[in-house]
Design an enzyme around this catalytic site. Structure first.
Site, PDB file in Angstrom:
ATOM      1  N   ASN A   9       0.869  -1.179   0.000  1.00  0.00           N
ATOM      2  CA  ASN A   9       0.000   0.000   0.000  1.00  0.00           C
ATOM      3  C   ASN A   9       0.903   1.225   0.000  1.00  0.00           C
ATOM      4  O   ASN A   9       1.528   1.526   1.017  1.00  0.00           O
ATOM      5  CB  ASN A   9      -0.898  -0.038   1.253  1.00  0.00           C
ATOM      6  CG  ASN A   9      -1.733   1.208   1.410  1.00  0.00           C
ATOM      7  OD1 ASN A   9      -1.787   2.048   0.505  1.00  0.00           O
ATOM      8  ND2 ASN A   9      -2.393   1.331   2.551  1.00  0.00           N
ATOM      9  N   LYS A  11       0.052   4.241  -0.167  1.00  0.00           N
ATOM     10  CA  LYS A  11      -0.584   5.400   0.474  1.00  0.00           C
ATOM     11  C   LYS A  11      -0.386   6.650  -0.399  1.00  0.00           C
ATOM     12  O   LYS A  11      -0.391   6.525  -1.626  1.00  0.00           O
ATOM     13  CB  LYS A  11      -0.041   5.566   1.905  1.00  0.00           C
ATOM     14  CG  LYS A  11      -0.154   4.251   2.694  1.00  0.00           C
ATOM     15  CD  LYS A  11       0.087   4.401   4.170  1.00  0.00           C
ATOM     16  CE  LYS A  11      -0.054   3.037   4.846  1.00  0.00           C
ATOM     17  NZ  LYS A  11       0.056   3.099   6.302  1.00  0.00           N
ATOM     18  N   HIS A  93      -9.421   1.188   5.264  1.00  0.00           N
ATOM     19  CA  HIS A  93      -8.130   1.345   5.945  1.00  0.00           C
ATOM     20  C   HIS A  93      -8.312   2.293   7.126  1.00  0.00           C
ATOM     21  O   HIS A  93      -9.087   3.259   7.048  1.00  0.00           O
ATOM     22  CB  HIS A  93      -7.091   1.903   4.959  1.00  0.00           C
ATOM     23  CG  HIS A  93      -5.701   1.837   5.487  1.00  0.00           C
ATOM     24  ND1 HIS A  93      -5.229   2.734   6.431  1.00  0.00           N
ATOM     25  CD2 HIS A  93      -4.691   0.972   5.254  1.00  0.00           C
ATOM     26  CE1 HIS A  93      -3.984   2.420   6.731  1.00  0.00           C
ATOM     27  NE2 HIS A  93      -3.626   1.353   6.036  1.00  0.00           N
ATOM     28  N   GLU A  95      -6.602   4.644   8.158  1.00  0.00           N
ATOM     29  CA  GLU A  95      -6.338   6.054   7.845  1.00  0.00           C
ATOM     30  C   GLU A  95      -7.561   6.707   7.197  1.00  0.00           C
ATOM     31  O   GLU A  95      -7.819   7.887   7.411  1.00  0.00           O
ATOM     32  CB  GLU A  95      -5.086   6.161   6.952  1.00  0.00           C
ATOM     33  CG  GLU A  95      -3.827   5.896   7.770  1.00  0.00           C
ATOM     34  CD  GLU A  95      -2.655   5.326   6.995  1.00  0.00           C
ATOM     35  OE1 GLU A  95      -2.675   5.346   5.751  1.00  0.00           O
ATOM     36  OE2 GLU A  95      -1.711   4.835   7.659  1.00  0.00           O
ATOM     37  N   GLU A 163      -4.980  -4.912  10.702  1.00  0.00           N
ATOM     38  CA  GLU A 163      -3.952  -3.889  10.892  1.00  0.00           C
ATOM     39  C   GLU A 163      -4.209  -3.157  12.207  1.00  0.00           C
ATOM     40  O   GLU A 163      -5.056  -2.245  12.254  1.00  0.00           O
ATOM     41  CB  GLU A 163      -3.987  -2.878   9.738  1.00  0.00           C
ATOM     42  CG  GLU A 163      -3.690  -3.498   8.385  1.00  0.00           C
ATOM     43  CD  GLU A 163      -3.128  -2.465   7.416  1.00  0.00           C
ATOM     44  OE1 GLU A 163      -2.094  -2.756   6.806  1.00  0.00           O
ATOM     45  OE2 GLU A 163      -3.700  -1.370   7.285  1.00  0.00           O
ATOM     46  N   GLY A 169       3.070   2.149  10.772  1.00  0.00           N
ATOM     47  CA  GLY A 169       4.073   3.202  10.628  1.00  0.00           C
ATOM     48  C   GLY A 169       4.862   3.503  11.889  1.00  0.00           C
ATOM     49  O   GLY A 169       5.568   4.503  11.956  1.00  0.00           O
ATOM     50  N   SER A 208       3.791  -2.313  10.233  1.00  0.00           N
ATOM     51  CA  SER A 208       5.230  -2.426  10.463  1.00  0.00           C
ATOM     52  C   SER A 208       5.811  -3.781  10.061  1.00  0.00           C
ATOM     53  O   SER A 208       6.718  -4.299  10.712  1.00  0.00           O
ATOM     54  CB  SER A 208       5.582  -2.093  11.921  1.00  0.00           C
ATOM     55  OG  SER A 208       5.253  -0.735  12.205  1.00  0.00           O
TER      56      SER A 208
HETATM   57  P1  13P Z   1       3.355   0.262   7.565  1.00  0.00           P
HETATM   58  O1  13P Z   1       3.809  -1.036   6.938  1.00  0.00           O
HETATM   59  O2  13P Z   1       4.072   1.461   7.041  1.00  0.00           O
HETATM   60  O3  13P Z   1       3.304   0.159   9.051  1.00  0.00           O
HETATM   61  O4  13P Z   1       1.816   0.483   7.077  1.00  0.00           O
HETATM   62  C1  13P Z   1       0.929  -0.556   7.203  1.00  0.00           C
HETATM   63  C2  13P Z   1      -0.320  -0.198   6.475  1.00  0.00           C
HETATM   64  O5  13P Z   1      -1.063   0.670   6.892  1.00  0.00           O
HETATM   65  C3  13P Z   1      -0.597  -0.891   5.214  1.00  0.00           C
HETATM   66  O6  13P Z   1      -1.895  -0.640   4.773  1.00  0.00           O
END
Ligand code: 13P
Length: 248
Positions: A9, A11, A93, A95, A163, A169, A208
């Site tokens: 992803n 983002k 997601h 976010e 997640e 992150g 992560s």
């Molecule tokens: P990270 O791998 O950067 O922690 O992000 C995970 C994520 O949100 C994937 O959708």
């Protein structure tokens, strides 16, 4: 055993110059014994799709609108994403749930629309740190799961990503026992609702995931792949994760 799926992803990252990573990914992907998907920002879907022709690489999107079409300035429909070359779409997601106030009901409507347009959906669930501290993890995830998935989901077109919000992150991950507990719960819950299709749906872990922890996470039962953020942006790092999931 399910064929594993390792999804990146990107983002809100990625400009034309970053397409070189897709060339590197394709070059290093030959030995991959799993499905590989990259979900770039929508601006790069069509170009990545063209680059992926003739390879096993799959291209997906990060969101779609709940409506089929119409007066929704700035939004993208599932049909548009499929038309640009996406085969998958990430929905719900954390976010988007946090930044755009997306509810389970909205995610469910988006999922139905995306499925109707032939996309495979990757529906995300996960608890916040406060919810885990209050020992509400399974309650929260159970509610997200039942609220975000439409009836009649089929394993071929439905993927669930666990997640934990606090692991995204941050460089922090749950213990292997905690991941196994949630994935076992997801499998039982999906099987109760969707029967054999629920047994077959792939369950990804995200938050992560790095080359250093990918192998131990991949070895857990009911972990059928990964949803990778930061470590999917560079082909070198992403390929190491793909290899770790291929070896299981
Ligand atoms: P990270 O791998 O950067 O922690 O992000 C995970 C994520 O949100 C994937 O959708």
């Amino acid at each position: 055993m399910h064929t594993k799926l390792v999804a990146g992803n990107w983002k809100m990252n990625g400009l034309s110059g970053d397409l070189v990573e897709i060339e590197r990914l394709k070059d290093g992907m030959d030995a991959a014994d799993c499905e590989v998907l990259v979900c770039p920002p929508a601006t790069l879907i069509a170009r990545m799709h063209d680059m992926a022709i003739g390879s096993e690489l799959l291209i997906g999107a990060q969101d779609c609108h709940a409506a089929l079409s119409g007066a929704h300035t700035g939004d993208l429909s599932a049909a548009m994403l499929a038309d640009a070359g996406a085969s998958h779409v990430i929905l719900g997601h954390s976010e988007r749930r946090a930044d755009h106030g997306e509810t389970d009901a909205l995610v469910r409507t988006k999922a139905q629309t995306a499925l109707d347009r032939g996309l495979t959906v990757i529906v995300c669930v996960g608890e916040t740190e406060a919810e885990r501290d209050e020992q509400r993890t399974l309650d929260v995830i159970g509610a997200q799961l039942s609220g975000s998935l439409p009836d009649g989901c089929l394993a071929a077109h439905t993927v669930i990503a666990y997640e934990p919000v606090w692991a995204i992150g941050t460089g922090r991950t749950p213990t292997l026992e905690q991941i196994a507990e949630v994935h076992g719960f997801l499998r039982r819950t999906l099987s109760e609702r969707f029967g054999n299709e629920g047994q077959e749906m792939r369950l990804l872990y995200g938050g992560s995931v790095k080359p250093g922890n990918a192998a131990e996470i991949s070895a857990l039962s009911d972990v059928d792949g990964a949803l990778v953020g930061g470590a999917s942006l560079k082909a070198d790092e992403f390929l190491q994760i793909i290899r770790a999931f291929s070896d299981q």
